[in-house]
Design a protein around this motif. Sequence first.
Motif, short mmCIF file in Angstrom:
data_model
loop_
_atom_site.label_atom_id
_atom_site.label_comp_id
_atom_site.label_asym_id
_atom_site.label_seq_id
_atom_site.Cartn_x
_atom_site.Cartn_y
_atom_site.Cartn_z
N SER A 284 22.93 88.94 -13.52
CA SER A 284 23.98 89.24 -14.48
C SER A 284 23.61 88.47 -15.78
O SER A 284 23.76 89.00 -16.83
CB SER A 284 25.16 89.19 -14.05
N GLN A 285 23.35 87.21 -15.47
CA GLN A 285 23.00 86.26 -16.79
C GLN A 285 21.47 86.97 -17.40
O GLN A 285 21.56 86.83 -18.72
CB GLN A 285 22.69 85.00 -16.22
N ALA B 76 22.57 89.98 -19.24
CA ALA B 76 23.46 89.68 -20.56
C ALA B 76 22.43 89.19 -21.68
O ALA B 76 22.64 89.47 -22.95
CB ALA B 76 24.37 88.75 -20.12
N LYS B 77 21.26 88.57 -21.32
CA LYS B 77 20.31 87.90 -22.15
C LYS B 77 19.33 89.01 -22.82
O LYS B 77 18.39 88.95 -23.58
CB LYS B 77 19.77 86.66 -21.52
N TYR C 227 19.54 85.37 -7.10
CA TYR C 227 18.76 84.82 -8.32
C TYR C 227 17.68 85.95 -8.56
O TYR C 227 17.11 86.44 -7.74
CB TYR C 227 18.39 83.32 -8.20
N MET D 281 17.78 82.40 -12.90
CA MET D 281 18.98 82.63 -13.26
C MET D 281 19.67 84.04 -12.51
O MET D 281 18.68 84.40 -11.76
CB MET D 281 19.18 82.90 -14.87
N THR D 282 20.95 84.02 -12.59
CA THR D 282 21.62 85.33 -11.73
C THR D 282 20.89 86.49 -12.52
O THR D 282 20.61 86.73 -13.62
CB THR D 282 23.14 85.13 -11.64
N CYS E 269 13.09 84.81 -14.85
CA CYS E 269 12.58 85.60 -15.72
C CYS E 269 11.46 84.93 -16.62
O CYS E 269 11.12 83.83 -16.35
CB CYS E 269 13.64 85.28 -17.07
N TYR F 241 12.67 90.47 -15.92
CA TYR F 241 12.80 89.29 -14.85
C TYR F 241 12.20 89.89 -13.38
O TYR F 241 11.93 91.24 -13.27
CB TYR F 241 14.39 89.23 -14.39
#
Length: 174
Positions: free
Chosen positions: A160-161, A164-165, A129, A157-158, A132, A142
Motif C-alpha cells: 500500500s505504501q 501510494a508513492k 512487503y 515497504m508495504t 521498490c 515494485y
Amino acid sequence: MKKKLQSIILACIMAFTMAIAPVNSLLTDNSNVTVVEAAKKKTIKTFTINSLYNTYSKVTGKGLKNATVKAYAKGKLIGSSTVRSNGTYSISIPKQPSGRTVTVKISKSGYTTRSKSVTVKKDKTSSTYVYCNGGNSKSKIYHKTAHAHNMEGAIKMTKSQAKAKGYRACKTCW
C-alpha cells in the motif's frame, strides 16, 4: 530357463508385430501408428517446470525449442504456449490455489510427448512487503524480492505504501 523362455516369447511377439503391422496398415488404410513408427520417435530431453506459487499467473520452465507446452489443472486446459528459441517457456494461467496440482505437457512432431506435474505452493511473502527500485534507478516498479532482476538498492515497504508513492507491480514478478 524361465528367463530364456520369456526372451524367446518376447522376440517372437516383436517379430510378428513388425511383420504384420505394415500389412495391416495397407489393408485397413488408416493412420494407425505401427511399432516401427513409434520406435522412431525421439525423446525430449530438456523439460523442467519452475516452482509455482498461488500468487503466480504464469508457469515457466525450460523445454525443446519450438515445442508446444500446455498446462492443465483438474484435467482441464488452463493455458498453452510455445518454447522460445532460447529454450524457455512461459504459459499464462489463472492463479491457482495452494495445494492444487498443475500438469504441463510438452509435445513436438517426431517426439514422444512428456508431462510433469508441480504442486502449487502458498506464497508467504505475497502481501506483507514489496521491494521498490532504488539507488540509481528511476523506475517506478515494485518487485517480489529485494534482488529481483538484479535490482540494486531496493527499498522495502508495504504494497500500500508503494502504490501510494506511485509504484506499480512488476509484470514478471506478479
